[in-house]
Design an enzyme around this catalytic site. Sequence first.
Site, PDB file in Angstrom:
ATOM      1  N   ASP A 101       0.836  -1.200   0.000  1.00  0.00           N
ATOM      2  CA  ASP A 101       0.000   0.000   0.000  1.00  0.00           C
ATOM      3  C   ASP A 101       0.875   1.255   0.000  1.00  0.00           C
ATOM      4  O   ASP A 101       2.028   1.214   0.435  1.00  0.00           O
ATOM      5  CB  ASP A 101      -0.885   0.030   1.256  1.00  0.00           C
TER       6      ASP A 101
HETATM    7  N1  URA Z   1      -1.284  -5.948   3.986  1.00  0.00           N
HETATM    8  C1  URA Z   1      -1.785  -4.694   3.959  1.00  0.00           C
HETATM    9  O1  URA Z   1      -2.812  -4.425   4.545  1.00  0.00           O
HETATM   10  N2  URA Z   1      -1.114  -3.771   3.260  1.00  0.00           N
HETATM   11  C2  URA Z   1       0.067  -4.016   2.627  1.00  0.00           C
HETATM   12  O2  URA Z   1       0.639  -3.106   2.027  1.00  0.00           O
HETATM   13  C3  URA Z   1       0.562  -5.304   2.666  1.00  0.00           C
HETATM   14  C4  URA Z   1      -0.121  -6.258   3.361  1.00  0.00           C
END
Ligand code: URA
Length: 239
Positions: A101
């Site tokens: 993310d």
């Molecule tokens: N899980 C999440 O919620 N975000 C990420 O970036 C990776 C794993």
Amino acid sequence: MRLDRYMADMSIGTRKEIGTMIRKGRVTVNGTTAKDAAMQVSPDTPVFVDGTPIPYEEWTYLMMNKPCGVISATEDPRQKTVLDLLPKIRRKDLFPVGRLDIDTTGLLLITNDGALSHRLLSPKRHVDKTYEAVLEKPVGPDDPAAFAAGLLIPKDADGDGFTALPAKLVEGDSPKHVFVTIREGKYHQVKRMFAARGNKVLSLKRLTMGSLSLDPELHEGEYRRLTGAEIKALKEETL
Ligand code: URA
């Protein structure tokens, strides 16, 4: 491939700079001064610039400590991508293996090896990924067992509901600081797992992907090439 593509892939310069080098007679191919940027070469053609050999690296493997605020994509008209953080690497075929993310930091593998990427991301292979998270609330006494049993993730704005594969949850140096190991990679998975337990992830950092661990020497935004041993281990574990 064209000589200028070979040289650009090896980050010798921009196409324009490379054209100038060739015109000035600084580039030799097979022992002869190159005259034409469009001449055809192959990965094993001996190419030299100013007498220095430029071996062609067919496969590139980089480990980045992804910072917040950049997206795990190859290009985006509005937002900075992880590839924008590699200005010295000019080859055009690199991509991040999977997505973190925008506000997640840590280990991101960047490569042009599509086969390895495919194997690492394959839902069938269950490659372990460990994340370090800071939570809004202390982890609950039943949370590790619930993660280990396979959490029921309800349908929400991020996607359909699903039952997560068994995951490992370990408390760090405080009850709001945890390490989670998951074997799949659904959208917002770790955040959704904690949301399913009534908690909230305040910050998330990926530490490992299979045998590959984030190099603690890398500051956010920095990257380095994988070692031969790291590449070998990743390939072997996904055979
Ligand atoms: N899980 C999440 O919620 N975000 C990420 O970036 C990776 C794993």
